[in-house]
Scaffold this motif. Sequence first.
Motif, short mmCIF file in Angstrom:
data_model
loop_
_atom_site.label_atom_id
_atom_site.label_comp_id
_atom_site.label_asym_id
_atom_site.label_seq_id
_atom_site.Cartn_x
_atom_site.Cartn_y
_atom_site.Cartn_z
N ALA A 80 0.84 -1.21 0.00
CA ALA A 80 0.00 0.00 0.00
C ALA A 80 0.87 1.26 0.00
CB ALA A 80 -0.92 -0.01 1.22
N LEU A 81 1.95 1.26 0.79
CA LEU A 81 2.83 2.45 0.83
C LEU A 81 3.61 2.61 -0.47
CD1 LEU A 81 4.20 2.28 4.49
CD2 LEU A 81 2.80 4.12 3.50
N GLU A 82 3.83 1.48 -1.17
CA GLU A 82 4.50 1.61 -2.48
C GLU A 82 3.62 2.37 -3.46
OE1 GLU A 82 5.89 -2.11 -4.07
OE2 GLU A 82 7.20 -2.42 -2.34
N LYS A 83 2.31 2.20 -3.30
CA LYS A 83 1.39 2.90 -4.22
C LYS A 83 1.18 4.35 -3.79
CE LYS A 83 -1.42 -0.90 -5.95
NZ LYS A 83 -2.42 -1.78 -5.41
N ALA A 84 1.06 4.58 -2.50
CA ALA A 84 0.80 5.94 -2.00
C ALA A 84 1.49 6.10 -0.66
CB ALA A 84 -0.70 6.17 -1.83
N GLY A 85 2.23 7.17 -0.53
CA GLY A 85 2.89 7.44 0.75
C GLY A 85 4.39 7.43 0.61
N GLY A 86 4.93 6.28 0.20
CA GLY A 86 6.37 6.18 0.00
C GLY A 86 7.15 6.23 1.30
N HIS A 87 8.45 6.47 1.16
CA HIS A 87 9.33 6.43 2.33
C HIS A 87 9.27 7.69 3.19
CE1 HIS A 87 11.59 2.69 2.17
NE2 HIS A 87 11.69 2.82 0.85
N ILE A 88 8.91 8.82 2.59
CA ILE A 88 9.01 10.08 3.35
C ILE A 88 7.70 10.85 3.31
CG2 ILE A 88 10.25 12.27 3.58
CD1 ILE A 88 12.64 11.03 2.34
N GLY A 89 7.23 11.23 4.48
CA GLY A 89 6.10 12.14 4.59
C GLY A 89 6.61 13.45 5.17
N TYR A 90 6.18 14.56 4.65
CA TYR A 90 6.64 15.85 5.20
C TYR A 90 5.51 16.86 5.15
CZ TYR A 90 7.50 16.73 0.22
OH TYR A 90 7.36 16.85 -1.13
N ASP A 91 5.45 17.66 6.15
CA ASP A 91 4.38 18.65 6.30
C ASP A 91 4.95 19.90 6.95
OD1 ASP A 91 1.65 16.89 5.97
OD2 ASP A 91 3.25 15.74 6.90
N VAL A 92 4.61 21.04 6.38
CA VAL A 92 4.98 22.33 6.97
C VAL A 92 3.70 22.96 7.49
CG1 VAL A 92 5.89 24.63 6.42
CG2 VAL A 92 7.00 22.58 5.49
N ARG A 93 3.75 23.54 8.66
CA ARG A 93 2.51 24.13 9.20
C ARG A 93 2.07 25.28 8.28
NH1 ARG A 93 3.78 26.72 15.03
NH2 ARG A 93 1.63 27.39 14.88
N PRO A 94 0.76 25.47 8.12
CA PRO A 94 0.28 26.44 7.13
C PRO A 94 0.90 27.83 7.25
CG PRO A 94 -1.51 25.04 7.82
CD PRO A 94 -0.34 24.65 8.68
N SER A 95 1.09 28.34 8.46
CA SER A 95 1.60 29.71 8.59
C SER A 95 3.07 29.83 8.22
CB SER A 95 1.38 30.22 10.02
OG SER A 95 2.12 29.43 10.93
N ALA A 96 3.76 28.68 8.04
CA ALA A 96 5.20 28.73 7.72
C ALA A 96 5.48 28.32 6.28
CB ALA A 96 5.97 27.83 8.70
#
Length: 128
Positions: free
Chosen positions: A96-112
């Motif tokens: 499932a992660l091979e199809k969506a997600g992959g090895h790295i998830g990253y998120d920046v908070r909206p105000s930044a």
Amino acid sequence: MPELINPTSRLRVSFLAAIIEWRADRDYPVPWFVTDVDPPALVVPSAFDAYVARLLRERDEAADRAPGFVPMTTLWWTDGEHMLGRLAIRHRLTPALEKAGGHIGYDVRPSARRQGHASAMLAAEPAR
Ligand SMILES: CC(C)(COP(=O)(O)OP(=O)(O)OC[C@H]1O[C@@H](n2cnc3c(N)ncnc32)[C@H](O)[C@@H]1OP(=O)(O)O)[C@@H](O)C(=O)NCCC(=O)NCCS
């Protein structure tokens, strides 16, 4: 100067403020790690300590985890006491992660956002 650090109880106030921002984000789907936390409950310092301990345990291959989850290292992109973003490195993939997600998830908070933080945190080495 921003740095990549291990999750820490020291950032409780700023982390919870960032979660409120992420919950209100209308530009991107709200990520699972945001819906996974209950800000009013985590205001209690001992509850936040337990949450941070759980995040740190997730990197342990031997730790119990929910079905479909893999060992994962979470790092926080911070500037002093200010939470800016988070990075999750999944140690391996499931079909499932091979199809969506992959090895790295990253998120920046909206105000930044749109200030180069995603590029910088993806290029950074974790602080020692
Ligand atoms: C995608 C996200 C991480 C970008 O964070 P950011 O700190 O604003 O990104 P940066 O300022 O480092 O910009 C990086 C590049 O992306 C571009 N970019 C960022 N947001 C963009 C947008 N909404 N539309 C078009 N381009 C965008 C920037 O222009 C920049 O391009 P450049 O290197 O050619 O100048 C942030 O919007 C976010 O957290 N989104 C929700 C979660 C997500 O989609 N995560 C990524 C997949 S796991």
